[in-house]
Scaffold this motif. Sequence first.
Motif, PDB file in Angstrom:
ATOM      1  N   GLU A  71     175.725  36.416  31.489  1.00  0.00           N
ATOM      2  CA  GLU A  71     175.878  37.228  30.040  1.00  0.00           C
ATOM      3  C   GLU A  71     175.054  38.240  30.058  1.00  0.00           C
ATOM      4  OE1 GLU A  71     177.134  32.850  29.424  1.00  0.00           O
ATOM      5  OE2 GLU A  71     175.468  33.840  30.348  1.00  0.00           O
ATOM      6  N   ALA A  90     184.658  43.525  21.480  1.00  0.00           N
ATOM      7  CA  ALA A  90     184.091  42.152  21.071  1.00  0.00           C
ATOM      8  C   ALA A  90     184.929  41.651  19.765  1.00  0.00           C
ATOM      9  CB  ALA A  90     182.462  42.527  20.691  1.00  0.00           C
ATOM     10  N   ARG A  91     185.198  42.572  18.906  1.00  0.00           N
ATOM     11  CA  ARG A  91     185.808  42.134  17.833  1.00  0.00           C
ATOM     12  C   ARG A  91     187.054  41.481  18.090  1.00  0.00           C
ATOM     13  NH1 ARG A  91     183.707  40.393  14.387  1.00  0.00           N
ATOM     14  NH2 ARG A  91     185.118  41.062  12.457  1.00  0.00           N
ATOM     15  N   HIS A  94     186.320  38.200  19.275  1.00  0.00           N
ATOM     16  CA  HIS A  94     185.696  37.286  18.113  1.00  0.00           C
ATOM     17  C   HIS A  94     185.818  38.035  16.763  1.00  0.00           C
ATOM     18  CE1 HIS A  94     183.659  34.575  21.174  1.00  0.00           C
ATOM     19  NE2 HIS A  94     183.609  35.752  21.801  1.00  0.00           N
ATOM     20  N   ARG A 113     174.918  43.977  23.466  1.00  0.00           N
ATOM     21  CA  ARG A 113     175.131  43.022  22.593  1.00  0.00           C
ATOM     22  C   ARG A 113     175.714  43.428  21.086  1.00  0.00           C
ATOM     23  NH1 ARG A 113     169.940  38.823  23.035  1.00  0.00           N
ATOM     24  NH2 ARG A 113     169.443  39.183  25.273  1.00  0.00           N
ATOM     25  N   LEU A 128     175.907  35.522  15.967  1.00  0.00           N
ATOM     26  CA  LEU A 128     176.531  35.094  17.466  1.00  0.00           C
ATOM     27  C   LEU A 128     176.567  36.330  18.097  1.00  0.00           C
ATOM     28  CD1 LEU A 128     178.507  33.177  18.978  1.00  0.00           C
ATOM     29  CD2 LEU A 128     180.341  34.277  18.077  1.00  0.00           C
ATOM     30  N   VAL A 130     177.680  38.740  21.194  1.00  0.00           N
ATOM     31  CA  VAL A 130     178.797  38.930  21.847  1.00  0.00           C
ATOM     32  C   VAL A 130     178.396  39.908  23.136  1.00  0.00           C
ATOM     33  CG1 VAL A 130     181.320  39.369  22.342  1.00  0.00           C
ATOM     34  CG2 VAL A 130     180.421  38.279  20.358  1.00  0.00           C
ATOM     35  N   VAL A 132     178.980  42.380  26.216  1.00  0.00           N
ATOM     36  CA  VAL A 132     180.222  43.063  26.671  1.00  0.00           C
ATOM     37  C   VAL A 132     179.474  43.873  27.799  1.00  0.00           C
ATOM     38  CG1 VAL A 132     181.908  44.772  25.909  1.00  0.00           C
ATOM     39  CG2 VAL A 132     181.094  43.156  24.213  1.00  0.00           C
ATOM     40  N   VAL A 139     184.448  41.351  27.846  1.00  0.00           N
ATOM     41  CA  VAL A 139     183.740  40.532  27.088  1.00  0.00           C
ATOM     42  C   VAL A 139     183.143  39.349  28.115  1.00  0.00           C
ATOM     43  CG1 VAL A 139     183.372  38.533  25.417  1.00  0.00           C
ATOM     44  CG2 VAL A 139     184.409  40.880  24.849  1.00  0.00           C
ATOM     45  N   ALA A 142     179.680  34.900  24.642  1.00  0.00           N
ATOM     46  CA  ALA A 142     179.104  34.701  23.531  1.00  0.00           C
ATOM     47  C   ALA A 142     177.843  33.662  23.417  1.00  0.00           C
ATOM     48  CB  ALA A 142     180.225  34.798  22.408  1.00  0.00           C
TER      49      ALA A 142
END
Length: 466
Positions: A71, A90-91, A94, A113, A128, A130, A132, A139, A142
């Motif tokens: 990550e 990211a959106r 999530h 992040r 949270l 995420v 990237v 991604v 997370a």
Amino acid sequence: MTTAPSTPTDEAPQPAATPPTRSSWATLRPLILRLHFYAGIVVAPFLLVAALTGLLYAASFQAEKIVYDHELTVPVGDRKLPVSEQVAAARKAHPQGTVSAVRPSPEADATTRVMLSGVPGVDPDHTLAVFVDPYTAKVRGALEQYGSTGALPLRTWIDEFHRDLHLGETGRLYSEFAASWLWVIAGGGVVLWLSRRRALRKVRGTSGRRRTLGLHGSVGLWAAAGFVFLSATGLTWSTYAGANIGELRTALGQETPTVSAAAGGEHGGHEAAAGASGDAAHGVGLDKVLTAARAEGLGDPVEIVPPADAESAYVVKQVQRGWPTKQDSVAVDPASGEVTDVLRFADYPVLAKLTRWGIDLHTGSLFGLPNQLALMLLAAALILLILWGYRMWWQRGRGSAFGRPLPRGAWQQVPPYILVPSLAVIAVLGYFVPLLGIPLAAFLAADIVLGEIAHRKGRRSYAEAG
């Protein structure tokens, strides 16, 4: 008949010499010794837990890099994509929750992040994160994140274990109690060790309790300054002493300032609330906001906090806790992209800077790996000192008088000009550091009462026997 020779003047009988007056230290040492003994016995279990969990926390920084390598790191690419594209990715992965902050990739091989708050199933006090890939917008995962240092699940669990044993606010009392007494035990030990005759400080060639005492004293002497530092810095964010320290800093005008998130405002007393939007796209957007912050000299690593509402600005702040500390921050108007407020770490009040450095040094952030290794050594030293202390207690026992305490009533030998100011200091400590002052006052009161009871019983027994 002979007569006795006359006695020369210099050999004439002299009046009995007045017994030498005991020095102030000679009267104070037994009390310090008794306090060090009992405090060590009672507080040591709390200190042992704090030392063990602190050692784990110091090691968790490096462990985190290994456990979450996928990550945290990416292969280095040719060109990083705009931050807005990374946030959009990211959106998409999530969609729940809102964007509370974004930390663009600070290094060539680091991920970006995107922090989301209000995500179902995530602790309300956590976000949270995420991760990237800044080159591909892919991604990579997370993870739940906590705190301003971006602690991930492993370090978060150890941090909470060290701080409150996972018992919440009630559990924090254990760590405050340990921190409150650590400097007293360390300081008392140093005074006692230095007051011993040099011949009694030797370790080489000794055995039994004397050898244990030598090891205990030698290691404690070298580590004492570190213990005092850990105690002082640990109290700065404790429940009771920390609140008192905060009030004192406020009264002295030494609180930590924050950049104003209101358009055109002066430095405020608090940060803007977490972003209320779902995608963090306000006005000019993230990329122009970051460009404006760069123009003000804010280098990586930085964190972008979206506006809390229509009346607020973006806040971009440096988040490097290492040396040199980077904590500058700016506010950027979302409509025009202009910087409306700037706060430099160099302009922080002295106590605010010292508090920042003290906390970061305490947590192992200020100097990275060397800092963390030093903390682990201090924790290991404290563990050894506690074990040696209990071993001395065991070695001191004689039959049924196992671990017999030092003679009671040492306070009675302390001159009033020392005892009265000491009681005043205890009263002040009881207010500012209650988990030190209150138990200390209780110890002295119990010692006085029990000593008087034992004294009266002894006088009665003596009278009955006569």
